[in-house]
Write an enzyme that holds these catalytic residues in place. Structure first.
Site, PDB file in Angstrom:
ATOM      1  N   TYR A 132       0.694  -0.991   0.009  1.00  0.00           N
ATOM      2  CA  TYR A 132      -0.130  -0.226   0.191  1.00  0.00           C
ATOM      3  C   TYR A 132       0.917   1.115  -0.262  1.00  0.00           C
ATOM      4  CZ  TYR A 132      -4.319  -2.422   1.214  1.00  0.00           C
ATOM      5  OH  TYR A 132      -5.301  -3.155   0.740  1.00  0.00           O
TER       6      TYR A 132
ATOM      7  N   LYS B 169       6.887 -14.172   2.945  1.00  0.00           N
ATOM      8  CA  LYS B 169       7.182 -14.916   1.898  1.00  0.00           C
ATOM      9  C   LYS B 169       8.555 -14.929   2.077  1.00  0.00           C
ATOM     10  CE  LYS B 169       4.602 -17.362  -1.149  1.00  0.00           C
ATOM     11  NZ  LYS B 169       4.836 -18.805  -1.327  1.00  0.00           N
TER      12      LYS B 169
ATOM     13  N   ASP C  83       0.707 -18.073   1.842  1.00  0.00           N
ATOM     14  CA  ASP C  83      -0.855 -19.093   0.912  1.00  0.00           C
ATOM     15  C   ASP C  83      -0.920 -20.253   1.994  1.00  0.00           C
ATOM     16  OD1 ASP C  83       2.271 -20.241   0.936  1.00  0.00           O
ATOM     17  OD2 ASP C  83       2.135 -20.981  -0.909  1.00  0.00           O
TER      18      ASP C  83
ATOM     19  N   ASP D 293      -4.739  -7.521   4.558  1.00  0.00           N
ATOM     20  CA  ASP D 293      -6.236  -7.171   3.702  1.00  0.00           C
ATOM     21  C   ASP D 293      -6.935  -8.907   3.659  1.00  0.00           C
ATOM     22  OD1 ASP D 293      -7.371  -6.402   0.971  1.00  0.00           O
ATOM     23  OD2 ASP D 293      -7.758  -5.840   3.247  1.00  0.00           O
TER      24      ASP D 293
ATOM     25  N   ASP E 209     -10.121 -10.949   5.363  1.00  0.00           N
ATOM     26  CA  ASP E 209     -11.633 -11.668   5.252  1.00  0.00           C
ATOM     27  C   ASP E 209     -11.283 -12.493   5.024  1.00  0.00           C
ATOM     28  OD1 ASP E 209     -11.413  -8.809   4.826  1.00  0.00           O
ATOM     29  OD2 ASP E 209     -12.117  -8.881   2.724  1.00  0.00           O
TER      30      ASP E 209
HETATM   31  C1  IPM Z   1     -10.386  -3.508   4.528  1.00  0.00           C
HETATM   32  C2  IPM Z   1     -10.449  -2.673   3.232  1.00  0.00           C
HETATM   33  C3  IPM Z   1      -9.751  -1.353   2.585  1.00  0.00           C
HETATM   34  C4  IPM Z   1      -8.218  -2.247   3.055  1.00  0.00           C
HETATM   35  C5  IPM Z   1     -10.389  -0.606   1.643  1.00  0.00           C
HETATM   36  C6  IPM Z   1     -11.118   0.029   2.227  1.00  0.00           C
HETATM   37  C7  IPM Z   1      -9.119   0.862   1.967  1.00  0.00           C
HETATM   38  O1  IPM Z   1     -10.069  -3.428   1.866  1.00  0.00           O
HETATM   39  O2  IPM Z   1      -9.867  -1.868   5.315  1.00  0.00           O
HETATM   40  O3  IPM Z   1      -9.575  -4.252   4.688  1.00  0.00           O
HETATM   41  O4  IPM Z   1      -8.081  -2.153   0.768  1.00  0.00           O
HETATM   42  O5  IPM Z   1      -7.667  -2.242   3.948  1.00  0.00           O
HETATM   43 MN    MN Z   2     -10.063  -5.660   2.940  1.00  0.00          MN
END
Ligand code: IPM
Ligand code: MN
Length: 360
Positions: free
Chosen positions: A137, A192, A224, A248, A252
């Protein structure tokens, strides 16, 4: 009695609904301890004003005791380079306030069903600490776009950035009771390192930080391989630390194993500021229908109260956090008001009302 200013960015889509529901619950639990400052910002604001985060909103966030965010983003509202405006609101705060530890608890609450066979409420409980200000990022807004033929972003791993997020992870592990599987206080470094020098450097710095925390076990998992382990043996994990992009992605996946994004909270924490929001997006498809679950934002509010309590030594806030968490377990565990994403039919406002009743 000390009051706390909460800079509140409702944002877009379901953001206003989940933020308002959360404010109701926080007010029920905290009385008049919290002063919510409603601020402009997001893709909708950008469409009206050309700015996604007005400077006076940023200043209010910088000067507040904490930031509460609903969600941001409207499909199709993008900058000329194709990146989303809504996300920019969030990322500007993240980088300008140096919110370097993105804390994503992965916790299966009683009454919540996991897609993982053999794991019931209380059977999954670990935390992902995502480095939040560099990694892949770091290139945001600075990547190379060349003649429409080539694009590139750079992966940046610094000693300072890695040290501080690893310290955060090890200190968190010391405050927890260890992994559910074996009770061991453990930090798993996700990288990695076998392939890229940046990740080998990330791991090397984590090892150096570990030397200062010998009472916490260090463990390693490639990005992975960890996706397999998070599905097959989630109870092995206590605290996972990862570079920005890996964090990130795996956060999820972790959220999906613990009930989904609708119940997944997050706290983005720096040395002087912190932003709390549900890990989900703005869900424009269900916006304005009172259909969203407020749980992710409510549980982010719980994280906010606990962060404020620790920072200001104010036990009242910690007690309020415990009461909201208990009310959440009651409302979900007894099926009093179960939101749609968890298999029920309760509306956003109905979940908030049930939580307020359970608190009262
Ligand atoms: C997260 C989201 C953010 C990211 C977006 C909303 C900027 O996916 O906070 O996980 O990509 O980090
Ligand atoms: Mn995210």
């Amino acid at each position: 009695m000390r009051k706390y200013s909460i800079a509140t960015l409702e944002g877009d889509g379901i953001g206003p609904e989940v933020a308002q529901a959360t404010i109701r619950v926080l007010r029920e639990a905290c009385g008049d301890m919290l002063d919510f400052q409603m601020l402009e910002g997001g893709a909708g604001h950008y469409q009206k004003s050309g700015e996604c985060l007005p400077e006076d909103s940023f200043t209010a966030c910088r000067d507040a005791d904490a930031i509460l965010h609903g969600a941001a983003g409207i499909p199709g509202v993008v900058y000329p380079d194709g990146t989303e405006v809504g996300n920019d609101l969030h990322l500007r705060l993240r980088f300008r306030l140096d919110l370097y530890a993105n804390v994503r608890p992965i916790k299966l609450l009683p009454g919540v069903t996991s897609p993982l066979r053999g794991f019931e409420g209380g059977g999954i409980d670990y935390v992902i600490i995502r480095e939040n200000t560099e990694g892949l990022y770091a290139s945001r807004g600075a990547g190379v776009l060349l003649r429409g033929e080539m694009a590139s972003d750079t992966l940046v791993v610094t000693r300072k950035g890695t040290e501080r997020v690893a310290e955060f992870a090890f200190n968190l592990a010391r405050q927890r009771n260890g992994a559910l599987r074996d009770g061991k206080r453990r930090v798993t470094v996700c990288d990695k390192a076998n392939i890229l020098r940046t990740y080998a450097f990330f791991r090397q710095v984590c090892d150096e930080v570990h030397a200062r925390h010998p009472d916490v076990e260090i463990d390693y998992a490639y990005a992975d391989a960890i996706t397999v382990h998070m599905v097959k043996r989630p109870d092995f994990y206590d605290v996972i630390v990862a570079e920005n992009m890996f964090g990130d992605i795996i956060s999820d996946l972790g959220a999906a194993t613990a009930g989904g994004m609708g119940i997944s909270p997050s706290g983005e924490i720096g040395d002087h500021h912190a932003l709390f929001q549900g890990a989900h997006g703005s869900a424009p498809d269900i916006a304005g229908q009172d259909a969203a679950s407020p749980m992710a934002t409510v549980l982010s509010g719980v994280m906010m109260l606990r962060w404020l309590a620790q920072r200001h030594g104010d036990a009242r806030l910690g007690e309020a956090a415990d009461r909201i968490e208990k009310a959440s377990e009651t409302v979900l565990g007894r099926g009093i008001a179960v939101p749609r994403d968890l298999g029920g039919d309760a509306r956003c406002s109905e979940v908030a009302t049930a939580l307020c009743r359970a608190l009262a």
